[in-house]
Write a protein that holds these residues in place. Structure first.
Motif, PDB file in Angstrom:
ATOM      1  N   HIS A   1      82.201   2.671 129.257  1.00 13.12           N
ATOM      2  CA  HIS A   1      83.029   1.528 129.660  1.00 13.12           C
ATOM      3  C   HIS A   1      82.619   0.926 130.996  1.00 13.12           C
ATOM      4  O   HIS A   1      83.130  -0.116 131.382  1.00 13.12           O
ATOM      5  CB  HIS A   1      84.507   1.912 129.648  1.00 13.12           C
ATOM      6  N   SER A   2      81.659   1.566 131.681  1.00 19.69           N
ATOM      7  CA  SER A   2      81.137   0.966 132.906  1.00 19.69           C
ATOM      8  C   SER A   2      79.984   0.023 132.614  1.00 19.69           C
ATOM      9  O   SER A   2      79.528  -0.719 133.466  1.00 19.69           O
ATOM     10  CB  SER A   2      80.662   2.051 133.881  1.00 19.69           C
ATOM     11  N   LEU A   3      79.506   0.045 131.349  1.00 15.63           N
ATOM     12  CA  LEU A   3      78.427  -0.862 130.960  1.00 15.63           C
ATOM     13  C   LEU A   3      78.950  -2.289 130.933  1.00 15.63           C
ATOM     14  O   LEU A   3      80.121  -2.525 130.621  1.00 15.63           O
ATOM     15  CB  LEU A   3      77.909  -0.496 129.565  1.00 15.63           C
TER      16      LEU A   3
ATOM     17  N   LEU B   1      88.645   9.278 121.744  1.00 19.19           N
ATOM     18  CA  LEU B   1      88.814  10.025 120.489  1.00 19.19           C
ATOM     19  C   LEU B   1      87.458  10.326 119.850  1.00 19.19           C
ATOM     20  O   LEU B   1      87.219  11.425 119.343  1.00 19.19           O
ATOM     21  CB  LEU B   1      89.691   9.226 119.515  1.00 19.19           C
ATOM     22  N   TYR B   2      86.569   9.331 119.897  1.00 18.43           N
ATOM     23  CA  TYR B   2      85.238   9.546 119.332  1.00 18.43           C
ATOM     24  C   TYR B   2      84.487  10.625 120.125  1.00 18.43           C
ATOM     25  O   TYR B   2      83.810  11.481 119.550  1.00 18.43           O
ATOM     26  CB  TYR B   2      84.428   8.243 119.315  1.00 18.43           C
ATOM     27  N   MET B   3      84.604  10.579 121.457  1.00 19.47           N
ATOM     28  CA  MET B   3      83.914  11.571 122.288  1.00 19.47           C
ATOM     29  C   MET B   3      84.428  12.986 121.994  1.00 19.47           C
ATOM     30  O   MET B   3      83.658  13.946 121.960  1.00 19.47           O
ATOM     31  CB  MET B   3      84.113  11.249 123.780  1.00 19.47           C
ATOM     32  N   PHE B   4      85.755  13.113 121.767  1.00 18.32           N
ATOM     33  CA  PHE B   4      86.316  14.413 121.400  1.00 18.32           C
ATOM     34  C   PHE B   4      85.784  14.878 120.050  1.00 18.32           C
ATOM     35  O   PHE B   4      85.474  16.047 119.858  1.00 18.32           O
ATOM     36  CB  PHE B   4      87.845  14.362 121.364  1.00 18.32           C
TER      37      PHE B   4
ATOM     38  N   LYS C   1      89.289   2.209 125.342  1.00 21.45           N
ATOM     39  CA  LYS C   1      89.085   3.502 126.000  1.00 21.45           C
ATOM     40  C   LYS C   1      89.659   4.640 125.166  1.00 21.45           C
ATOM     41  O   LYS C   1      89.046   5.708 125.045  1.00 21.45           O
ATOM     42  CB  LYS C   1      89.700   3.499 127.397  1.00 21.45           C
ATOM     43  N   VAL C   2      90.832   4.421 124.590  1.00 22.18           N
ATOM     44  CA  VAL C   2      91.454   5.458 123.766  1.00 22.18           C
ATOM     45  C   VAL C   2      90.580   5.756 122.541  1.00 22.18           C
ATOM     46  O   VAL C   2      90.313   6.919 122.215  1.00 22.18           O
ATOM     47  CB  VAL C   2      92.877   5.044 123.320  1.00 22.18           C
TER      48      VAL C   2
END
Length: 198
Positions: free
Chosen positions: A43-45, A13-16, A8-9
């Motif tokens: 992460h819900s996939l 970071l990638y999304m930011f 998740k972290v």
């Protein structure tokens, strides 16, 4: 931290980074709730299932291509009425040369969806200028269809025929089969394509 928190972290970071690029290059405002939503959507996939197989079965882990070749793993994922595509290209050292996702694509029968994904992967690879390429799929149906070399009049036949026409753009080109557990990165990218629909 456990693996899920680390994932998740890293995803956050990638999304930011993606949001930062959208701000710098496209002047799109940074929206923190949107960044969090996209991370949670990924992460819900459902997680890929790792299957343990005997050594006598065809290899179930990714292997480096022959020196001088590029290996392009591709996969399609279907959700509701649309499909998402994913691909990753790596060299003989395992270095990532390119990756891509595409969504939405109108849902088609499974074999046709995988064939359309191959067609998409080939066009991207041609645009990237790769000359010797092994395309790897976990769709046994597509692999067998490619090997059969028959010519019919269905839409699937036409897509495969177009792929064969595209193959002349390479110096060397092949399609190989790998078990799903060895195609997990392309599968993740294909499923991740749906995050763009959030």
């Amino acid at each position: 931290m456990d693996d899920e928190v680390v994932e998740k972290v890293i995803t956050l970071l990638y999304m930011f980074w993606e949001a930062r690029n959208a701000l710098v290059f496209d002047s799109k405002e940074l929206q923190l709730p949107r960044v969090i939503e996209r991370m949670e959507a990924l992460h819900s996939l459902p997680k890929p299932v790792v299957v343990v197989r005997s050594a006598r079965e065809e290899h179930a882990t990714w292997r480096r291509p022959t020196p001088g070749w590029i290996k392009v793993n591709f996969d399609a994922s279907v959700r509701h009425s649309v499909a998402g595509f994913g691909l990753i290209a790596r060299d003989e050292e395992g270095e990532v040369l390119a990756s891509a996702t595409l969504a939405p694509v109108m849902r088609q029968p499974a074999g046709l969806t995988e064939a359309l994904c191959l067609q998409w992967a080939m066009r991207i690879t041609i645009d990237l200028g790769f000359r010797a390429v092994c395309f790897e799929t976990n769709s046994l149906q597509l692999f067998q269809w490619w090997r059969r070399r028959s010519r019919g009049s269905s839409y699937l036949d036409l897509v495969i025929f177009d792929c064969r026409s595209l193959s002349v753009s390479f110096d060397s080109m092949d399609v190989s089969f790998i078990r799903r557990s060895g195609n997990s990165v392309a599968d993740f990218l294909a499923r991740g394509a749906f995050s763009f629909l959030v």
